[in-house]
Design a protein around this motif. Structure first.
Motif, mmCIF file in Angstrom:
data_model
loop_
_atom_site.group_PDB
_atom_site.id
_atom_site.type_symbol
_atom_site.label_atom_id
_atom_site.label_comp_id
_atom_site.label_asym_id
_atom_site.label_seq_id
_atom_site.Cartn_x
_atom_site.Cartn_y
_atom_site.Cartn_z
ATOM 1 N N VAL A 1 54.338 26.669 36.028
ATOM 2 C CA VAL A 1 52.481 27.557 36.062
ATOM 3 C C VAL A 1 53.397 29.180 36.887
ATOM 4 O O VAL A 1 53.663 29.063 37.914
ATOM 5 N N TRP A 2 53.232 30.600 36.122
ATOM 6 C CA TRP A 2 53.453 31.427 36.952
ATOM 7 C C TRP A 2 51.775 32.380 36.671
ATOM 8 O O TRP A 2 51.268 32.588 35.624
ATOM 9 N N GLU A 3 51.031 32.639 37.680
ATOM 10 C CA GLU A 3 50.345 33.452 38.012
ATOM 11 C C GLU A 3 50.429 34.403 38.839
ATOM 12 O O GLU A 3 50.812 34.753 39.820
ATOM 13 N N ALA A 4 50.236 35.613 38.373
ATOM 14 C CA ALA A 4 51.160 37.087 38.334
ATOM 15 C C ALA A 4 49.947 37.932 37.877
ATOM 16 O O ALA A 4 49.662 37.988 36.454
ATOM 17 N N GLU A 5 49.932 39.232 38.504
ATOM 18 C CA GLU A 5 49.601 40.326 37.497
ATOM 19 C C GLU A 5 50.358 40.618 36.279
ATOM 20 O O GLU A 5 49.765 41.362 35.751
ATOM 21 N N PRO A 6 51.493 40.620 36.588
ATOM 22 C CA PRO A 6 51.866 40.697 35.120
ATOM 23 C C PRO A 6 51.766 40.188 33.752
ATOM 24 O O PRO A 6 51.823 41.405 32.261
ATOM 25 N N VAL A 7 51.026 39.668 34.349
ATOM 26 C CA VAL A 7 50.688 37.641 32.356
ATOM 27 C C VAL A 7 49.405 38.655 32.372
ATOM 28 O O VAL A 7 49.562 38.869 30.946
ATOM 29 N N TYR A 8 48.510 39.460 32.712
ATOM 30 C CA TYR A 8 47.485 40.272 32.501
ATOM 31 C C TYR A 8 47.416 41.480 32.804
ATOM 32 O O TYR A 8 46.839 42.304 31.875
#
Length: 613
Positions: free
Chosen positions: A323-330
């Motif tokens: 699970v990756w939560e980061a700015e590049p995701v959105y």
């Protein structure tokens, strides 16, 4: 005449032996021995007044022997012999010879003379937060020569579960309350209060976990996903709230990059350890974690050919989730967009499937076998690791820029759901390098029974379940039976299962059972903050490590990581326990020695100690 001489000589020898035995008896006068601790239900007879015995029950009084003597050559008892003067020097020489023989036999049996240990001094106050991995103040194998002090206003920790939400500020007085912790922790009076929010979880941790569950229902927190790894996401709120969903989460970070993160987590009573993704493999086995979580963790996963993500891949169980939560995701503009595309390419090349992406969260799943890897174009990078690479070779082993192969037999991937996996012997039991081949399941079950009986004894004798012991370390964990026993007895605690490098690597079994653990060399300090654990348990550790390490250094290190008010239980051989009792006194603990459950004639003893505030 010759016969008379023989009689006189024999008489002198007999009389000498009589006085020798009388002299030696002075050394066998009954004394108060170590207290006996029984771990089994026993019924003791109590002294009660009774009526005088009936005539039939009166014992017959036999006359005392009035004559003693020796047997002559005709086989007749006679007292017709001459007693000469007693040679005290001869007796003393015989006693000295007997003592030296006993000492020599003790050495041959591996027993050691108890050495008096001088009381340790307290270190300077600037070492109150000494972390070995950061403060290289000692030479490898030597350790500190002083006891790490506690903060001046230190208090006994707030018990769990209240400590999840608040801790004493004076116990971690240097905590930085800046933007890094904004929304996650704040100070209110003499306490630090944790809000369950922060930059990572804008709507709150519980809602964040609900969102993950909705995005991929197969994650099934607390059933399919039992063990998770959280990488540098604040003061461990992710793990704190997953505990309510029956998931054990190990939070890792480095104190130099993320100040106080691990210390805060441990003070709260949450599983945590000073560690980071870098040039060396983390001290955890392959296929350890059902889920790996990175929420703005500051790790550049695509740098150097993705070598750090390949280490995460080694740790992730086959079929597990990242699970990756980061700015590049959105955010797709400029540099952030390039980061996302690089992450997409890398995860595709290592055969991870992007199962869902929503708002600022992306979730990938690792394959369950090697079929995808083997069907790739041969020129695709990164390549598969060589077949002779051991993914569980982790002590001071460098990370490798290759994809760890999954076992063809499915070992590690085909674990059962929790709680069935708690007591079911996992398949990877048969991958451990050890002498026993066919009896491994029997050894596993016997170890579980032994540890269960041990905890039952501690509960009965010491009321262990009433001591508010939250952070527990098993220093020689074996198959994780001690942690399993604490679950069976419904302890409100978690266990760091340590597998020493001096023995077989049983870590894969521990993780397959649903617990966390780490490999460690007890000749070196343990990577954690001071005042970390409430209970340290060690079974058969020191009798092994004394051949490799200075056991005094180990005890001083134990004192560093033990909270004031904490307990230590050590089971080992009698001679080892005798020496450890001396060291325990030198470090300021209050020790007690008990017989083990095997009884007073067993060569094993129990040292129970308390570190008082």
């Amino acid at each position: 005449m010759i016969t008379t001489s023989k009689i006189v000589s024999f008489s002198l020898l007999s009389l000498s032996l009589f006085f020798i035995f009388k002299y030696l008896s002075a050394f066998t006068t009954p004394t108060i021995q170590n207290q006996h601790l029984s771990f089994f239900n026993t019924t003791r007879a109590t002294a009660t007044p009774s009526a005088p015995p009936s005539p039939a029950a009166v014992a017959v009084v036999r006359p005392l022997l009035e004559r003693t003597g020796i047997i002559n050559e005709l086989g007749i008892m006679t007292d017709d012999f001459v007693v000469g003067e007693i040679d005290e020097g001869l007796i003393e020489s015989i006693v000295a010879m007997a003592n030296s023989t006993d000492q020599r036999e003790n050495v041959e049996r591996g027993e050691r003379k108890v050495v008096k240990v001088e009381k340790f001094r307290i270190c300077e106050m600037n070492l109150s937060d000494y972390v070995p991995s950061l403060d290289n103040l000692t030479v490898k194998g030597e350790g500190l020569d002083c006891l790490v002090p506690r903060p001046n206003q230190y208090k006994l920790h707030i018990p769990w579960p209240k400590s999840r939400d608040e801790v004493w500020f004076d116990n971690v007085p240097h905590t930085r309350l800046d933007r890094e912790n904004e929304g996650a922790v704040s100070r209110k009076g003499d306490k630090l209060v944790f809000l369950g929010e922060g930059p990572q979880f804008i709507r709150g941790t519980d809602k964040y976990l609900d969102q993950i569950s909705k995005m991929v229902p197969e994650i099934a927190f607390g059933r399919h996903t039992r063990v998770a790894l959280d990488i540098s996401s604040g003061p461990a709120n992710f793990g704190a709230y997953l505990l309510e969903r029956n998931v054990t989460t190990l939070s890792i970070a480095t104190s130099d990059v993320h100040p106080n993160q691990i210390e805060l987590a441990l003070e709260r009573g949450l599983p945590a350890m000073v560690a980071t993704f870098g040039r060396r493999r983390l001290p955890y086995p392959s296929q350890a974690f059902d889920l790996i979580h990175c929420s703005r963790c500051g790790v550049n996963w695509t740098v150097d050919g993705g070598i750090l993500l390949l280490e995460a891949n080694r740790l992730l169980r086959g079929g597990g989730y990242f699970v990756w939560e980061a700015e590049p995701v959105y955010k797709y503009d400029n540099e952030l967009g390039e980061q996302w595309r690089a992450m997409e390419d890398l995860t595709s090349n290592i055969c991870w499937e992007l199962v869902n992406k929503e708002e600022y969260i992306a979730i990938w799943q690792k394959p369950v076998n090697n079929s995808c890897y083997l069907s790739r174009d041969p020129n695709v990078q990164p390549s598969l690791c060589n077949t002779d690479d051991n993914p569980d070779n982790i002590w001071y082993a460098d990370v490798k820029a290759c994809i760890t192969r999954l076992p063809e037999n499915g070992y590690g991937t085909n674990t059962t759901d929790w709680p069935a996996r708690l007591h079911s012997p996992p398949d990877r039991l048969f991958t451990i390098e050890m002498d026993a081949e066919k009896s491994r399941k029997e050894l596993y079950k016997a170890d579980s029974r032994y540890r269960n009986d041990m905890v039952r004894g501690y509960v009965g004798a010491f009321h262990l379940n009433q001591m508010n012991l939250r952070n527990v370390m098993d220093m020689k964990a074996g198959y994780g039976g001690y942690a399993a026993a604490l679950v069976d007895f419904q302890f409100n605690s978690w266990v760091m299962n340590v597998v020493p490098v001096s023995g077989p690597n049983t870590l894969p079994v521990i993780y397959d059972r649903g617990f966390i653990g780490v490999m460690h060399d007890w000749c070196e300090p343990f990577n954690t903050n001071p005042r970390t654990y409430d209970l340290l348990n060690a079974v058969g550790l020191f009798s092994v490590e004394q051949r490799r390490c200075n056991i005094t250094n180990i005890m001083v290190e134990m004192d560093r990581i033990l909270r004031p008010g904490g307990r230590v239980y050590i089971r080992d051989t009698t001679d080892v326990i005798a020496q450890l009792e001396e060291i325990a006194k030198a470090v300021g603990w209050v020790p007690f020695v008990f017989d083990s459950g095997e009884g007073p004639h067993s060569n094993w003893k129990l040292l129970a100690s308390e570190k008082r505030l």
